[in-house]
Design a protein around this motif. Structure first.
Motif, PDB file in Angstrom:
ATOM      1  N   PHE A  59       2.523  10.918  -1.089  1.00  0.00           N
ATOM      2  CA  PHE A  59       2.045   9.540  -1.130  1.00  0.00           C
ATOM      3  C   PHE A  59       3.267   8.682  -1.456  1.00  0.00           C
ATOM      4  O   PHE A  59       3.977   8.960  -2.421  1.00  0.00           O
ATOM      5  CB  PHE A  59       0.990   9.351  -2.227  1.00  0.00           C
ATOM      6  N   ASP A  60       3.494   7.639  -0.672  1.00  0.00           N
ATOM      7  CA  ASP A  60       4.681   6.813  -0.918  1.00  0.00           C
ATOM      8  C   ASP A  60       4.427   5.386  -0.439  1.00  0.00           C
ATOM      9  O   ASP A  60       3.597   5.151   0.446  1.00  0.00           O
ATOM     10  CB  ASP A  60       5.893   7.406  -0.192  1.00  0.00           C
ATOM     11  N   ASN A  61       5.163   4.437  -1.027  1.00  0.00           N
ATOM     12  CA  ASN A  61       5.069   3.032  -0.614  1.00  0.00           C
ATOM     13  C   ASN A  61       5.343   2.903   0.880  1.00  0.00           C
ATOM     14  O   ASN A  61       6.315   3.471   1.395  1.00  0.00           O
ATOM     15  CB  ASN A  61       6.082   2.177  -1.353  1.00  0.00           C
ATOM     16  N   LEU A  62       4.529   2.109   1.549  1.00  0.00           N
ATOM     17  CA  LEU A  62       4.770   1.845   2.969  1.00  0.00           C
ATOM     18  C   LEU A  62       6.144   1.230   3.201  1.00  0.00           C
ATOM     19  O   LEU A  62       6.763   1.454   4.238  1.00  0.00           O
ATOM     20  CB  LEU A  62       3.693   0.914   3.521  1.00  0.00           C
ATOM     21  N   GLN A 108       0.830  -1.193   0.000  1.00  0.00           N
ATOM     22  CA  GLN A 108       0.000   0.000   0.000  1.00  0.00           C
ATOM     23  C   GLN A 108       0.869   1.250   0.000  1.00  0.00           C
ATOM     24  O   GLN A 108       2.028   1.228   0.419  1.00  0.00           O
ATOM     25  CB  GLN A 108      -0.897   0.025   1.246  1.00  0.00           C
ATOM     26  N   ASN A 109       0.283   2.351  -0.456  1.00  0.00           N
ATOM     27  CA  ASN A 109       0.889   3.655  -0.267  1.00  0.00           C
ATOM     28  C   ASN A 109       0.325   4.265   1.006  1.00  0.00           C
ATOM     29  O   ASN A 109      -0.770   3.901   1.453  1.00  0.00           O
ATOM     30  CB  ASN A 109       0.594   4.584  -1.447  1.00  0.00           C
ATOM     31  N   THR A 144      -2.912   0.379  -5.006  1.00  0.00           N
ATOM     32  CA  THR A 144      -1.808  -0.392  -4.443  1.00  0.00           C
ATOM     33  C   THR A 144      -0.704  -0.494  -5.482  1.00  0.00           C
ATOM     34  O   THR A 144      -0.956  -0.449  -6.686  1.00  0.00           O
ATOM     35  CB  THR A 144      -2.229  -1.825  -4.042  1.00  0.00           C
ATOM     36  N   ALA A 145       0.506  -0.608  -4.993  1.00  0.00           N
ATOM     37  CA  ALA A 145       1.626  -0.943  -5.863  1.00  0.00           C
ATOM     38  C   ALA A 145       1.799  -2.456  -5.788  1.00  0.00           C
ATOM     39  O   ALA A 145       1.821  -3.019  -4.696  1.00  0.00           O
ATOM     40  CB  ALA A 145       2.892  -0.229  -5.405  1.00  0.00           C
TER      41      ALA A 145
END
Length: 326
Positions: free
Chosen positions: A207-210, A129-130, A252-253
């Motif tokens: 906003f960034d990847n967890l 998730q971001n 989601t990535a």
């Protein structure tokens, strides 16, 4: 003697025909040498970490070493071109993700590779998730307060991202369109510098990847307002989803393993089976959970099914935002 030679010659011919008709017999047992995995991003990033955990287990199962070959650049296009040009013999694989398999189709006016024609899916590995994060002194406690602040100051808030066309960037553009807000996008060349400037107060939110932002949330240097998936993150159960405030918001990535088109089907299925075994391990999932990566198992086709579904969504986001990088 002549009759013996004729019979032997005929038997040899029959053996050759049998070997040619059987892909398992016609080539040496796979794998019998090291396997190269091309990762179209820099070492130390989320895709690289995901692949290193996977290959450390696959080499035990397959009895051969894996060599990670990082090929960053051009939003992943450089690495993807190398994957599609490789021999389809099972000894070169690649990491494909939401960017290289879905977003790039609309981000570039002419994509230098065709995922559906030049690649075959091996396995969908999972999702990350971001997180929507803000600088600590921005003065907002939740997503609703951020939306209100952005509407009261159109264009004044700065929204950092790891770069043009990333899920951090386009997830932010989707958020803006769904909330009727306008914030100024500030692209960086990757997450580390963007995070540093966010913590330093040079930008307001991102906003960034967890997987890359989580340590900074944990140490309290930035504040997480929401996560981008359908459900809350097991790593931060106290942080709500953005969808709890903005109905229908979800991004989601995701990523998985691909191979050059023409790679033997039995090799693809063997790899898929071994990857599923790895991803089904509790110990491996603990390692993935530490970098906020949620694994999934299933057939090879799930990877391209996901890519095709999300291509349509991201095409609309790219179009609305007017984003193009070439």
């Amino acid at each position: 003697m002549t009759e013996y030679r004729t019979t032997r010659r005929n038997l040899l011919k029959l053996g050759a025909v049998a070997m040619a008709s059987s892909p398992l017999l016609a080539r040496a047992a796979w794998p019998d040498r090291p396997i190269r995995l091309i990762v179209p991003s820099a070492a130390g990033g989320s895709p690289d970490n995901i692949c290193r955990i996977l290959t450390s287990e696959l080499m035990k199962a397959l009895g051969q070493p894996f060599v990670i070959d990082n090929k960053p650049g051009a939003s992943g296009n450089i690495g993807m071109q190398e994957i599609v040009r490789a021999a389809p013999d099972g000894y070169t694989l690649g990491y494909g993700n939401v960017g290289t398999l879905a977003i790039n189709k609309s981000l570039f006016s002419k994509l230098p590779y065709d995922p559906e024609k030049q690649l075959v899916p091996v396995a969908l590995l999972g999702y990350v998730q971001n997180a929507l994060v803000v600088r600590n002194d921005l003065g907002v406690k939740n997503v609703a307060e951020l939306i209100a602040l952005a509407k009261s100051r159109p264009g004044k808030l700065s929204m950092a991202s790891p770069g043009n066309g990333t899920t951090g960037h386009l997830g932010g553009e989707l958020f803006k369109s769904m909330t009727g807000t306008f914030m100024t996008h500030v692209p960086y060349r990757g997450s580390p510098q963007a995070i540093q400037d966010l913590m330093g107060g040079q930008v307001d939110l991102m906003f960034d990847n967890l997987s890359s932002i989580a340590p900074h949330i944990k140490n309290g240097r930035i504040k997480a307002l929401g996560v981008s998936g359908r459900a809350r993150s097991p790593l931060f159960p106290e942080v709500p989803t953005i969808g709890e405030f903005v109905k229908g918001y979800e991004t989601t990535a995701w990523g998985g393993i691909v191979a050059p088109a023409g790679t033997p089907r039995d090799v693809v299925l063997r790899l898929n089976g071994e990857i599923n075994k790895v991803l089904g391990s509790a110990a491996v999932n603990e390692r993935y959970a530490a970098i906020s990566f949620e694994t999934t198992i299933g057939s090879p086709d799930r990877l391209f099914d996901r890519a095709l579904r999300e291509t349509r969504m991201w095409t609309e986001v790219v179009k609305r935002a007017g984003v193009q990088v070439d």
